[in-house]
Design a protein around this motif. Structure first.
Motif, PDB file in Angstrom:
ATOM      1  N   UNK A 405       0.625  -1.065   0.131  1.00 27.97           N
ATOM      2  CA  UNK A 405      -0.229  -0.199   0.412  1.00 27.97           C
ATOM      3  C   UNK A 405       0.726   1.519  -0.295  1.00 27.97           C
ATOM      4  N   UNK A 406       0.488   2.544  -1.001  1.00 30.38           N
ATOM      5  CA  UNK A 406       1.251   3.510  -0.471  1.00 30.38           C
ATOM      6  C   UNK A 406       0.299   4.162  -0.513  1.00 30.38           C
ATOM      7  N   UNK A 407       1.089   6.332  -0.092  1.00 36.38           N
ATOM      8  CA  UNK A 407      -0.581   7.121   0.621  1.00 36.38           C
ATOM      9  C   UNK A 407      -1.770   7.178  -0.965  1.00 36.38           C
ATOM     10  N   UNK A 408      -1.031   6.748  -1.975  1.00 35.05           N
ATOM     11  CA  UNK A 408      -2.434   7.247  -2.816  1.00 35.05           C
ATOM     12  C   UNK A 408      -3.536   6.148  -3.155  1.00 35.05           C
ATOM     13  N   UNK A 409      -2.826   5.024  -2.411  1.00 37.65           N
ATOM     14  CA  UNK A 409      -3.645   3.743  -2.549  1.00 37.65           C
ATOM     15  C   UNK A 409      -4.428   3.188  -1.221  1.00 37.65           C
ATOM     16  N   UNK A 410      -3.953   3.945  -0.050  1.00 33.49           N
ATOM     17  CA  UNK A 410      -5.301   4.568   0.907  1.00 33.49           C
ATOM     18  C   UNK A 410      -6.156   5.676   0.703  1.00 33.49           C
ATOM     19  N   UNK A 411      -5.408   6.679  -0.386  1.00 28.84           N
ATOM     20  CA  UNK A 411      -7.094   7.743  -0.484  1.00 28.84           C
ATOM     21  C   UNK A 411      -7.453   7.038  -1.695  1.00 28.84           C
ATOM     22  N   UNK A 412      -7.619   5.636  -2.789  1.00 25.57           N
ATOM     23  CA  UNK A 412      -8.178   5.660  -3.067  1.00 25.57           C
ATOM     24  C   UNK A 412      -9.777   4.324  -2.097  1.00 25.57           C
ATOM     25  N   UNK A 413      -8.995   3.908  -1.718  1.00 29.11           N
ATOM     26  CA  UNK A 413      -9.733   3.420   0.426  1.00 29.11           C
ATOM     27  C   UNK A 413      -9.955   4.320   0.889  1.00 29.11           C
ATOM     28  N   UNK A 414     -10.310   5.267   0.788  1.00 28.94           N
ATOM     29  CA  UNK A 414     -10.994   6.296   1.001  1.00 28.94           C
ATOM     30  C   UNK A 414     -12.162   6.967   0.568  1.00 28.94           C
ATOM     31  N   UNK A 415     -12.020   6.983  -0.627  1.00 27.83           N
ATOM     32  CA  UNK A 415     -12.698   6.987  -1.822  1.00 27.83           C
ATOM     33  C   UNK A 415     -13.863   6.009  -2.368  1.00 27.83           C
ATOM     34  N   UNK A 416     -13.549   4.778  -2.055  1.00 26.64           N
ATOM     35  CA  UNK A 416     -13.773   3.389  -1.986  1.00 26.64           C
ATOM     36  C   UNK A 416     -15.500   3.788  -1.887  1.00 26.64           C
ATOM     37  N   UNK A 417     -14.700   3.674  -0.076  1.00 26.99           N
ATOM     38  CA  UNK A 417     -15.251   3.742   1.086  1.00 26.99           C
ATOM     39  C   UNK A 417     -16.896   5.128   1.419  1.00 26.99           C
ATOM     40  N   UNK A 418     -16.092   6.037   1.082  1.00 26.18           N
ATOM     41  CA  UNK A 418     -17.167   7.309   0.963  1.00 26.18           C
ATOM     42  C   UNK A 418     -18.149   6.606  -0.653  1.00 26.18           C
ATOM     43  N   UNK A 419     -17.989   6.008  -1.654  1.00 27.68           N
ATOM     44  CA  UNK A 419     -18.793   5.545  -2.563  1.00 27.68           C
ATOM     45  C   UNK A 419     -19.747   5.050  -2.195  1.00 27.68           C
ATOM     46  N   UNK A 420     -18.550   3.700  -1.442  1.00 29.02           N
ATOM     47  CA  UNK A 420     -20.088   2.691  -0.744  1.00 29.02           C
ATOM     48  C   UNK A 420     -20.817   2.665   0.810  1.00 29.02           C
ATOM     49  N   UNK A 421     -20.909   4.731   0.717  1.00 29.49           N
ATOM     50  CA  UNK A 421     -21.258   4.542   2.712  1.00 29.49           C
ATOM     51  C   UNK A 421     -22.345   4.149   2.729  1.00 29.49           C
ATOM     52  N   UNK A 422     -23.324   4.008   1.949  1.00 26.68           N
ATOM     53  CA  UNK A 422     -24.544   3.567   2.055  1.00 26.68           C
ATOM     54  C   UNK A 422     -25.129   2.355   2.102  1.00 26.68           C
ATOM     55  N   UNK A 423     -23.893   1.853   1.813  1.00 24.88           N
ATOM     56  CA  UNK A 423     -24.028   0.303   1.518  1.00 24.88           C
ATOM     57  C   UNK A 423     -23.399  -0.406   2.789  1.00 24.88           C
ATOM     58  N   UNK A 424     -22.267   0.619   4.055  1.00 23.55           N
ATOM     59  CA  UNK A 424     -21.807   0.146   4.649  1.00 23.55           C
ATOM     60  C   UNK A 424     -22.124   0.442   6.209  1.00 23.55           C
ATOM     61  N   UNK A 425     -22.525  -0.707   7.223  1.00 26.31           N
ATOM     62  CA  UNK A 425     -23.339  -0.412   8.548  1.00 26.31           C
ATOM     63  C   UNK A 425     -22.531  -0.135   9.464  1.00 26.31           C
ATOM     64  N   UNK A 426     -21.546  -0.952   9.246  1.00 30.13           N
ATOM     65  CA  UNK A 426     -20.352  -1.007  10.276  1.00 30.13           C
ATOM     66  C   UNK A 426     -18.849  -1.091  10.001  1.00 30.13           C
ATOM     67  N   UNK A 427     -17.485  -0.779  10.498  1.00 28.53           N
ATOM     68  CA  UNK A 427     -16.478   0.164   9.313  1.00 28.53           C
ATOM     69  C   UNK A 427     -15.431  -0.830  10.827  1.00 28.53           C
ATOM     70  N   UNK A 428     -14.875  -1.864  10.029  1.00 23.88           N
ATOM     71  CA  UNK A 428     -13.126  -1.554  11.188  1.00 23.88           C
ATOM     72  C   UNK A 428     -12.163  -1.591  10.991  1.00 23.88           C
ATOM     73  N   UNK A 429     -10.907  -0.576  11.231  1.00 21.41           N
ATOM     74  CA  UNK A 429     -10.233   0.311  10.699  1.00 21.41           C
ATOM     75  C   UNK A 429      -9.178  -0.235  11.789  1.00 21.41           C
ATOM     76  N   UNK A 430      -7.878  -1.469  10.610  1.00 21.63           N
ATOM     77  CA  UNK A 430      -7.086  -1.061  11.534  1.00 21.63           C
ATOM     78  C   UNK A 430      -5.394  -1.364  11.030  1.00 21.63           C
ATOM     79  N   UNK A 431      -4.926  -0.852  11.891  1.00 18.84           N
ATOM     80  CA  UNK A 431      -3.019  -1.372  11.248  1.00 18.84           C
ATOM     81  C   UNK A 431      -2.790  -2.262  11.029  1.00 18.84           C
TER      82      UNK A 431
END
Length: 513
Positions: A405-431
């Motif tokens: 993963x790169x910083x740009x890839x992490x940004x893509x994850x953010x974009x994906x989550x935002x785009x599908x936020x209405x379909x995601x009920x809960x999130x687990x965010x880990x390092x």
């Protein structure tokens, strides 16, 4: 035989490992007694029987005054109909536990964790130090009295401990130290998931030989029978929860944990701890798993089934749609094409599926490919939308800071989550934590993660400069602050997380079909 589940683990459901042992021992006619010292110990501290006068500030006094109501709310549907009430109950219960003994300021104690300032569970010498001084443990008044009573009445020849999480380790060794000092003739047996991970290390050397008589890695049923001088045979007995029904777990009814497999059927993901440990995959035949589940539901009348498999196989999911277990259920599933089929997802819903946990990990296709996840983002998008339409809630797991993963890839994850936020009920965010062993280690520069001989992870120099500090800054300053992400994270039940999440998407009428 006395089997003990030690503190501290989320006290919302019975321990599945001990229940599996109970089924085998009862099936073989071996007398035994079970002790959920995790639940009993926490409730004993909350009752004040093992604490001192802790009401020294306004918050603590208020928490103590409302403690019976908070516990009652967490044991009934009322506590899950209002998120503010639920969060207040969790905060106040944790406050009481934190303040249960001011003189033990070296201890951090909550409903889900146990830590000590000067001792770490990843150092064998620290675990042995906990065994040498059991009276320093805040649970000591509880387990001294409880174990004295049990051993005087039962006189067991062996006592087994199920150690699955780091949060249990220091308390487990304190209890074993007490037993070794007070009852030196009793044999002590130690098994469970954490012990299995320790013993799977390539450099494993037993540091506990003077304290523990027998260590068991992996499934414990046959090794335990061998220790007891019984022939295990080939029969595999289902778990037995008969001895747990009177326990007041923090849930609005009895949760039935059940595992239809050990290991993971995919077994291809890079940096997978189970793959690094060499854990094989084995599954109960689907027809037998369904029959066991239906029988267990009839016998135990659970409010919820917790399917513990690392990933529910497509075959088992299909069987559940044809032969519903008879109670609401949830578990982990891989993001695959069959979950993008609307009719299939609707049949899952009809079978009782209230929530699926999905390991997405990243919103960047190149990262998923490098990790060999076998996930296509286009499929993931369709799966999330289809489950939403079918009425099945989702708990999506994300993993930041993996080697590809790169910083740009992490940004893509953010974009994906935002785009599908209405379909995601809960999130687990880990390092990401790098397993200390595995074939992928050779390409990375590594160093100590925790300074301990029992550590299961290594720190590493990220090949793209995306180190833990930068990842943490991104998560705290950007990812979690995005309004869409912040709203989803606000749904996450504190402390109990996915164990309580199904109750926020269920209704009391769903408890039994």
């Amino acid at each position: 035989m006395l089997l003990i589940y030690p503190p501290v683990v989320k006290p919302c459901e019975p321990p599945a490992g001990i229940a599996k042992l109970a089924g085998t021992l009862r099936g073989q006619g071996v007398p035994f007694t079970l002790l959920d010292a995790n639940l009993e110990g926490l409730l004993s501290l909350l009752s004040g029987k093992c604490g001192e006068n802790i009401a020294s500030d306004t918050w603590t006094r208020r928490a103590l005054n409302h403690l019976p109501d908070h516990l009652q709310a967490l044991r009934g549907w009322r506590g899950y109909r209002n998120r503010d009430r639920y969060q207040r109950a969790i905060r106040d219960v944790n406050r009481v536990l934190e303040q249960v003994s001011p003189k033990r300021s070296h201890v951090h104690l909550s409903l889900a964790n146990y830590e000590e300032k000067d001792l770490t569970p990843v150092r064998s010498e620290d675990l042995l130090a906990s065994a040498d001084c059991p009276e320093a443990n805040p649970f000591y008044p509880y387990f001294r009295s409880r174990l004295h009573g049990l051993l005087e009445s039962l006189s067991p020849s062996r006592i087994g401990f199920s150690l699955n999480f780091l949060s249990q380790a220091l308390c487990t060794f304190a209890m074993m130290g007490f037993l070794r000092r007070e009852y030196p003739g009793v044999k002590l047996v130690l098994g469970g998931g954490l012990v299995t991970s320790w013993m799977s290390r390539s450099d494993w050397r037993n540091p506990f030989s003077g304290l523990v008589d027998d260590l068991i890695a992996g499934a414990g049923e046959k090794p335990l029978l061998n220790l007891l001088g019984r022939h295990p045979g080939d029969r595999d007995f289902p778990p037995d929860y008969e001895d747990f029904h009177e326990h007041a777990y923090l849930a609005p009814g009895f949760i039935l944990p059940y595992s239809a497999s050990r290991g993971c059927y995919w077994r291809r993901c890079a940096f997978c701890p189970e793959k690094a440990e060499g854990q094989p995959y084995s599954a109960i035949p689907v027809t037998r798993a369904i029959a066991e589940l239906q029988e267990l539901v009839q016998r135990n009348r659970p409010v919820l089934i917790h399917l513990l498999d690392n990933a529910l196989s497509p075959a088992l999911l299909s069987a559940l749609t044809e032969f519903p277990p008879g109670a609401p259920w949830y578990g982990f599933a891989r993001i695959t094409e069959h979950l993008a089929d609307l009719e299939f997802c609707r049949s899952l819903k009809r079978s009782g599926c209230v929530l699926l946990k999905l390991g997405l990990e990243s919103g960047d296709q190149a990262v998923l490919d490098a990790l060999q996840k076998g996930i296509e983002l286009t499929t993931a998008s369709r799966v999330l939308k289809t489950l939403k339409e079918a009425g099945v809630a989702t708990y999506v797991y994300l993993l930041f800071g993996t080697p590809p993963e790169s910083p740009a890839a992490a940004e893509k994850t953010l974009s994906f989550v935002v785009e599908h936020a209405s379909c995601i009920d809960f999130l687990n965010v880990a390092i990401f934590n790098l397993p200390a062993w595995g074939p992928e280690m050779s390409g990375l520069e590594t160093r100590l993660f925790y300074p301990g001989d029992l550590s299961l992870y290594r720190d590493f120099v990220h090949p793209l400069g995306w180190d833990r500090l930068r990842v943490r800054h991104f998560l705290n300053r950007k990812f979690k602050r995005h309004p869409a992400v912040r709203e989803i994270l606000g749904h996450d039940p504190p402390v109990f997380t996915s164990n309580h999440a199904p109750f926020f998407v269920m209704s009391p009428g769903m408890s039994i079909f």
